[in-house]
Design an enzyme around this catalytic site. Sequence first.
Site, short mmCIF file in Angstrom:
data_model
loop_
_atom_site.label_atom_id
_atom_site.label_comp_id
_atom_site.label_asym_id
_atom_site.label_seq_id
_atom_site.Cartn_x
_atom_site.Cartn_y
_atom_site.Cartn_z
CB THR A 52 -0.94 0.01 1.34
OG1 THR A 52 -1.88 -1.12 1.09
CG2 THR A 52 -1.82 1.19 1.37
CE LYS A 66 1.54 2.22 5.00
NZ LYS A 66 1.34 1.46 3.64
CE LYS A 77 -5.25 -1.50 1.47
NZ LYS A 77 -4.12 -2.40 1.56
#
Length: 291
Positions: free
Chosen positions: A96, A239, A171
């Site tokens: 990701t 994150k 994502k």
Amino acid sequence: MHTLGWIGLGHMGAPMAKNLLQAGYKMNVYNRSLEKTASLVESGATKLNSPKEIVEQSNIIFIMLSDAKAVQAVLTEENGVLNATKEDKTIINMSTISPEESVSFAQLIEAKGGTYVDAPVSGSVGAAIGGQLVILAGGEKKAIEISKPYFNLLGKETIHFGSTGKGSSAKLAINLLLGIIGQGIGETLLFAEKSGLSKEKVLEMISQSGMNTPLFQGKKDMYRKEEFPSAFMLELMSKDLGLVKTAADHLDITLPLAETTNTTYHSAKENGKAKLDMAAVYVELRDQNTE
């Protein structure tokens, strides 16, 4: 049959690689902490000593790492991926990262003649073990079709969103929703608790309502026991929400829920909850409201 390479054997990477190995594919594996290769080697994988060796001895190479910094390192280090990439190599990055980082990495791979696919996944460790991930793919249609047999073993569905970087955008979109839902459940439980309601009855109420979801059921015992073994670490959620904020700024859009959720998860990470499951944001909200 292609020889597969796998770089990154963390909580997600190890079960994903194992599913491909158990399907009968020949597989080479590499992890910076070499001890994490042991279970795959016991199952028949070959341990190699660098990302470069993985690319040299494999046709299709999967990368599953925690962030763009880690991906950059395995690509560009002295014994990295780029030093062995050539025309017959396909690099599938399932990490990701931001759309811009994905495009940048694709350019590095393609400059060497290789093919790059960005294919992050929706789903946590349980889905990885069960081969029930959703693959969010970006890249050329031909490359996606070549990758499909492997994606079909890793997940229950592959959605091709378009050109390189679009998988990464997808994502971030789904993880934004995930983060908001996690915060929403936490706020609901906090509100109920402060209102004097039984937590057990509130959990049952949600379970019987239209707001019940597989996500909630998967984390229900965490809320009940207030124990948060990590299926998806809170620091990774933080994150990803940071990546969403950066992308939203780039797109010049205002996302109020994203801003608030990002702040809460960041605070939870800084307050010692980084390695817990993302559901521990509930505890952070409660801590913030404790006099």
